[in-house]
Design a protein around this motif. Sequence first.
Motif, short mmCIF file in Angstrom:
data_model
loop_
_atom_site.label_atom_id
_atom_site.label_comp_id
_atom_site.label_asym_id
_atom_site.label_seq_id
_atom_site.Cartn_x
_atom_site.Cartn_y
_atom_site.Cartn_z
N TYR A 9 0.81 -1.23 0.00
CA TYR A 9 0.00 0.00 0.00
C TYR A 9 0.84 1.27 0.00
O TYR A 9 0.30 2.38 -0.03
CB TYR A 9 -0.95 0.00 1.20
N TRP A 10 2.14 1.19 0.07
CA TRP A 10 2.99 2.38 0.11
C TRP A 10 2.81 3.29 -1.10
O TRP A 10 2.74 4.52 -0.93
CB TRP A 10 4.46 1.97 0.27
N PRO A 11 2.72 2.82 -2.32
CA PRO A 11 2.52 3.74 -3.45
C PRO A 11 1.21 4.52 -3.33
O PRO A 11 1.15 5.71 -3.66
CB PRO A 11 2.50 2.83 -4.67
N HIS A 12 0.16 3.89 -2.82
CA HIS A 12 -1.12 4.60 -2.63
C HIS A 12 -0.97 5.70 -1.58
O HIS A 12 -1.51 6.80 -1.73
CB HIS A 12 -2.22 3.61 -2.20
N VAL A 15 1.01 8.71 -3.08
CA VAL A 15 0.18 9.49 -4.01
C VAL A 15 -0.84 10.32 -3.22
O VAL A 15 -1.07 11.50 -3.50
CB VAL A 15 -0.51 8.56 -5.04
N ALA A 16 -1.48 9.72 -2.21
CA ALA A 16 -2.45 10.45 -1.38
C ALA A 16 -1.77 11.62 -0.66
O ALA A 16 -2.34 12.71 -0.55
CB ALA A 16 -3.10 9.50 -0.38
N LEU A 17 -0.55 11.42 -0.18
CA LEU A 17 0.18 12.48 0.51
C LEU A 17 0.51 13.63 -0.44
O LEU A 17 0.41 14.80 -0.06
CB LEU A 17 1.47 11.89 1.10
#
Length: 161
Positions: A9-12, A15-17
């Motif tokens: 889930y790190w890429p999500h 991107v959210a940050l």
Amino acid sequence: MTKSKEKNYWPHFIVALVFFAIGLGVWTIKAAIDNPVELDNSYMLNYHAVDEDINDILKKQHIFEKNYDLNLLTNKINVGKNKLEIVLKDKNGKVVKNAKIDILVTRPDTTKYDKKVTAKFENRKYVADVDLEHEGRWNIIIKAKIDDAQGFKTFKLTTLQ
């Protein structure tokens, strides 16, 4: 041997940050545009003139405070017409008649509704009429000039219904 698929889930999150940071930037710019910075006019001059002449202004203020007392007799103001009454006395208690008194009636948060008037000497006091269209808090900034002395005094009043 079975392979388990673990989801990352790190890429999500990254991107959210990034979107969150962009949103905060847009919100900051909108807040700055909606609430412009107003110039301070406590000496009835723009800040460039005050910055240039502050030593002279403070010297004249010191001479004024050493020799004179300035008081605003008006303690209530209303929406509509108001009469501002000012008493200027020397330290011996004698009323001073030969002063030039300018008054700036301004809101603490904006210069949009500023009213600048000059007071006239009548019946042992200086009098000026000012018409206020809005209720709320007002600053009454008085500038009195007598010979080499020049004093500034600010009074804070609130309109009544």
